[in-house]
Design a protein around this motif. Structure first.
Motif, PDB file in Angstrom:
ATOM      1  N   LEU A  56       0.819  -1.137   0.044  1.00 43.60           N
ATOM      2  CA  LEU A  56       0.085   0.007   0.158  1.00 43.60           C
ATOM      3  C   LEU A  56       1.037   1.156   0.011  1.00 43.60           C
ATOM      4  CD1 LEU A  56      -2.410  -1.378   2.675  1.00 43.60           C
ATOM      5  CD2 LEU A  56      -2.781  -1.508   0.309  1.00 43.60           C
ATOM      6  N   LYS A  57       0.533   1.979  -1.165  1.00 36.95           N
ATOM      7  CA  LYS A  57       1.620   3.229  -1.159  1.00 36.95           C
ATOM      8  C   LYS A  57       0.628   4.394  -0.672  1.00 36.95           C
ATOM      9  CE  LYS A  57       4.986   1.616  -4.475  1.00 36.95           C
ATOM     10  NZ  LYS A  57       5.896   2.536  -5.546  1.00 36.95           N
ATOM     11  N   ILE A  58       0.935   4.864   0.382  1.00 31.40           N
ATOM     12  CA  ILE A  58       0.088   6.019   0.766  1.00 31.40           C
ATOM     13  C   ILE A  58       0.720   7.429   0.700  1.00 31.40           C
ATOM     14  CG2 ILE A  58      -1.253   6.791   2.821  1.00 31.40           C
ATOM     15  CD1 ILE A  58      -1.151   4.090   4.056  1.00 31.40           C
ATOM     16  N   GLY A 152      17.669   1.421  -9.530  1.00 31.97           N
ATOM     17  CA  GLY A 152      17.883   0.089  -8.743  1.00 31.97           C
ATOM     18  C   GLY A 152      16.627  -0.238  -7.657  1.00 31.97           C
ATOM     19  N   LYS A 153      16.589   1.029  -6.835  1.00 31.96           N
ATOM     20  CA  LYS A 153      15.404   0.962  -5.924  1.00 31.96           C
ATOM     21  C   LYS A 153      14.085   0.550  -6.627  1.00 31.96           C
ATOM     22  CE  LYS A 153      13.038   4.612  -4.798  1.00 31.96           C
ATOM     23  NZ  LYS A 153      12.772   6.034  -4.147  1.00 31.96           N
ATOM     24  N   ASN A 154      13.728   0.976  -7.756  1.00 31.76           N
ATOM     25  CA  ASN A 154      12.412   0.670  -8.357  1.00 31.76           C
ATOM     26  C   ASN A 154      12.201  -0.399  -9.312  1.00 31.76           C
ATOM     27  OD1 ASN A 154      11.059   2.620  -7.177  1.00 31.76           O
ATOM     28  ND2 ASN A 154      11.618   4.303  -8.685  1.00 31.76           N
ATOM     29  N   ILE A 155      13.470  -1.500  -9.236  1.00 30.32           N
ATOM     30  CA  ILE A 155      13.227  -2.702  -9.879  1.00 30.32           C
ATOM     31  C   ILE A 155      13.458  -4.009  -8.630  1.00 30.32           C
ATOM     32  CG2 ILE A 155      14.706  -4.354 -11.199  1.00 30.32           C
ATOM     33  CD1 ILE A 155      16.290  -2.009 -12.176  1.00 30.32           C
ATOM     34  N   LEU A 172       9.733  -3.990 -13.025  1.00 34.63           N
ATOM     35  CA  LEU A 172       9.976  -2.595 -12.909  1.00 34.63           C
ATOM     36  C   LEU A 172       8.796  -2.036 -12.034  1.00 34.63           C
ATOM     37  CD1 LEU A 172      11.504   0.044 -13.454  1.00 34.63           C
ATOM     38  CD2 LEU A 172      10.408   0.008 -15.775  1.00 34.63           C
ATOM     39  N   SER A 173       9.028  -1.477 -10.956  1.00 33.71           N
ATOM     40  CA  SER A 173       8.009  -0.688 -10.407  1.00 33.71           C
ATOM     41  C   SER A 173       7.265   0.685 -10.867  1.00 33.71           C
ATOM     42  CB  SER A 173       8.435  -0.432  -9.010  1.00 33.71           C
ATOM     43  OG  SER A 173       7.466   0.181  -7.996  1.00 33.71           O
ATOM     44  N   ASP A 174       6.507   0.871 -10.255  1.00 33.11           N
ATOM     45  CA  ASP A 174       5.734   2.216 -10.953  1.00 33.11           C
ATOM     46  C   ASP A 174       6.581   3.482 -10.562  1.00 33.11           C
ATOM     47  OD1 ASP A 174       4.335   4.288  -8.512  1.00 33.11           O
ATOM     48  OD2 ASP A 174       4.901   2.110  -7.866  1.00 33.11           O
ATOM     49  N   PRO A 175       6.481   4.371 -11.586  1.00 32.63           N
ATOM     50  CA  PRO A 175       7.377   5.605 -11.419  1.00 32.63           C
ATOM     51  C   PRO A 175       7.148   6.567 -10.356  1.00 32.63           C
ATOM     52  CG  PRO A 175       6.100   5.977 -13.341  1.00 32.63           C
ATOM     53  CD  PRO A 175       5.714   4.523 -12.708  1.00 32.63           C
TER      54      PRO A 175
HETATM   55 MG    MG Z   1       9.117   3.338  -6.011  1.00 31.45          MG
END
Ligand code: MG
Ligand code: ATP
Length: 299
Positions: A56-58, A152-155, A172-175
């Motif tokens: 959950l990204k709040i 790297g943090k978003n992979i 790959l995560s959302d931007p």
């Molecule tokens: Mg991220």
């Protein structure tokens, strides 16, 4: 343009960290149907009676523009479908709280993973990950979509590929909040992943921005999760781009010139992801033992 998730469908658990104007929690998304009233414990750590494991990204309490940019990202991620792009289930709006509900990825972010496992990942492992990332970005490129926050943090590492005969699998995560909605300081902070042309206010951001970020991320991967300049002060970072400085590249000639091409200050000089994908495959075939080279970065 994205699925609306009801407040009562989600359960929040432990805090995982902070992102750009977000707090991230592990949690569960209730699913309708058989699993809910399943008596025999189907105890899978990603899917059980509580539902499916999610993050959950709040979003922090913020101005309308930021909330809109956050929704736009959720919408972008809901419109794409690729095996190396993280799945976004939707958004839950609970009072003034905006929550992006995303697939939970077991082994977490690649930068942390590499720091921890650097003794165990092989050059082949790194190449596989680089190609998976390039394939996701190639897909976005053909759809003329820009990610804008490749690092790297978003992979996220779905399968660690550390056992004999297995291979890694990443997404790959959302931007997150789009670059244009962030402050200049937040953009400068992202040096050296952010493309130089994206620092200025009101910059137009094209696919070439992802090509630069890919080059920086590849270097980060080669260097086991470390990237020079990333820990420098904001004025030092600004100065680095103003003087068109270059990041140190691996000693392998081919890999070095390939990374340098991605890290070209002129956006038009960078290779497309189609080319990147082809070149990566070629370099890998020609250098089955790229390993040693990849790990020996000059300082
Ligand atoms: Mg991220
Ligand atoms: P940004 O837009 O800057 O990327 P963010 O909101 O995506 O910000 P991150 O910093 O990328 O936040 O992520 C914070 C932490 O949350 C990560 O370090 C990781 O531990 C965890 N995390 C994020 N996404 C996932 C995921 N899909 N699965 C598991 N853990 C995750």
């Amino acid at each position: 343009r994205f699925h609306q998730i009801k407040d009562k469908e989600i359960t929040k658990e432990q805090h995982l960290g902070r992102g750009t104007r977000t707090n991230i929690y592990a949690g569960w998304l209730k699913i309708h149907g058989s699993l809910e009233d399943d008596d025999n414990e189907s105890n899978n750590n990603l899917c059980n009676k509580k539902g499916i494991r999610v993050v959950l990204k709040i979003l922090d309490q913020s101005h309308k523009d930021i909330a809109l940019a956050f929704f736009e990202t959720a919408s972008l991620m809901s419109q794409v479908s690729h095996c190396h792009l993280v799945f976004v289930h939707g958004v839950s709006v609970k009072g003034s709280e905006n929550i992006m509900v995303e697939e939970f990825v077991e082994f977490g972010p690649l930068d942390v993973f590499l720091h921890r496992e650097k003794g165990h990942v092989t050059p082949q492992w790194k190449f596989t990950v680089a190609k998976q990332l390039a394939s996701a970005l190639c897909y976005l490129e053909t759809k003329r979509l820009v990610h804008g926050n490749v690092c790297g943090k978003n992979i996220l590492v779905v399968r660690n590929g550390l056992e004999e005969g297995s291979s890694p699998f990443v997404k790959l995560s959302d931007p997150g909040i789009s670059l244009s909605a962030l402050s200049r300081g937040e953009r400068v902070e992202r040096i050296p992943w952010i493309a130089p042309e994206c620092i200025a206010d009101g910059a137009r951001i094209g696919s070439a921005a992802d090509q630069w970020s890919f080059g920086a991320t590849l270097l980060e991967i080669c260097n086991n999760g470390d990237l020079p300049i990333s820990g420098s002060t904001l004025p030092e970072k600004e100065r680095f781009y103003e003087t068109q400085s270059r990041l140190a590249v691996p000693s392998s000639q081919e890999l070095a010139s390939f990374i340098s091409m991605c890290l070209t200050y002129d956006p038009a000089g960078r290779p497309s992801f189609r080319t990147i994908l082809r070149e990566l495959t070629e370099i890998q075939i020609k250098n089955p033992d790229i390993s040693s080279e990849c790990e020996s970065l000059p300082d």
